[in-house]
Motif scaffolding. Structure first.
Motif, PDB file in Angstrom:
ATOM      1  N   TYR A  82       0.843  -1.197   0.000  1.00  0.00           N
ATOM      2  CA  TYR A  82       0.000   0.000   0.000  1.00  0.00           C
ATOM      3  C   TYR A  82       0.874   1.240   0.000  1.00  0.00           C
ATOM      4  CZ  TYR A  82      -3.622  -3.302   0.790  1.00  0.00           C
ATOM      5  OH  TYR A  82      -4.461  -4.366   0.628  1.00  0.00           O
ATOM      6  N   GLN A  83       0.419   2.265  -0.691  1.00  0.00           N
ATOM      7  CA  GLN A  83       1.170   3.507  -0.827  1.00  0.00           C
ATOM      8  C   GLN A  83       1.530   4.099   0.532  1.00  0.00           C
ATOM      9  OE1 GLN A  83       2.398   4.891  -3.616  1.00  0.00           O
ATOM     10  NE2 GLN A  83       3.392   6.384  -2.294  1.00  0.00           N
ATOM     11  N   ASP A  84       0.585   4.019   1.479  1.00  0.00           N
ATOM     12  CA  ASP A  84       0.809   4.603   2.801  1.00  0.00           C
ATOM     13  C   ASP A  84      -0.264   4.078   3.756  1.00  0.00           C
ATOM     14  OD1 ASP A  84      -1.507   6.045   2.065  1.00  0.00           O
ATOM     15  OD2 ASP A  84      -0.342   7.834   1.550  1.00  0.00           O
ATOM     16  N   GLU A  85      -0.240   4.579   4.974  1.00  0.00           N
ATOM     17  CA  GLU A  85      -1.190   4.155   6.005  1.00  0.00           C
ATOM     18  C   GLU A  85      -2.628   4.449   5.595  1.00  0.00           C
ATOM     19  OE1 GLU A  85      -1.969   4.930  10.774  1.00  0.00           O
ATOM     20  OE2 GLU A  85      -0.470   6.121   9.717  1.00  0.00           O
ATOM     21  N   ALA A  86      -2.858   5.605   4.993  1.00  0.00           N
ATOM     22  CA  ALA A  86      -4.209   5.987   4.567  1.00  0.00           C
ATOM     23  C   ALA A  86      -4.754   4.996   3.532  1.00  0.00           C
ATOM     24  CB  ALA A  86      -4.214   7.405   4.010  1.00  0.00           C
TER      25      ALA A  86
END
Length: 121
Positions: A82-86
């Motif tokens: 995933y790109q980031d936590e969001a």
């Protein structure tokens, strides 16, 4: 044996101020599933639906691979980036994830999920 230092609340708050608990790095999620012996095909269909839906409908899902053990056909492994936590939060709350959770709940003998910080480029 080396002891690992737990992050203090100050460390965590500094990282959150920087924008993410994981410092803005990509997240890798690995899951090892073991199905009940009579549920292999039903699980396979459900997890492939999840992978396809995640890749097609989640902008922040960079990769979603599903593997099945050659030696133990009841064992599956999933590797997600995933790109980031969001983006991972979007994934966890997506309609297709809810559908998959409902579909696979009774099919599993075990599940082991780990979230990793991607440290390589």
């Amino acid at each position: 044996m080396k002891k690992h230092r737990d992050r203090s609340s100050q460390d965590k708050s500094q990282q959150k101020e920087a924008g993410s608990e994981w410092g803005g790095k990509m997240l890798v999620v690995t899951v090892r599933f073991e199905t009940k012996p009579d549920c292999i095909e039903e699980f396979r269909e459900a997890i492939l639906f999840q992978a396809r839906s995640s890749r097609e409908n989640e902008e922040g899902c960079r990769q979603f691979d599903v593997c099945q053990s050659i030696d133990e056909p009841t064992v599956f492994s999933v590797y997600e980036i995933y790109q980031d936590e969001a983006a991972f939060e979007v994934h966890k709350t997506s309609p297709h994830s809810a559908i998959t959770r409902e579909r696979i709940g009774d099919l599993l003998a075990s599940r082991d999920l780990k979230v990793w910080t991607r440290i390589s480029d």
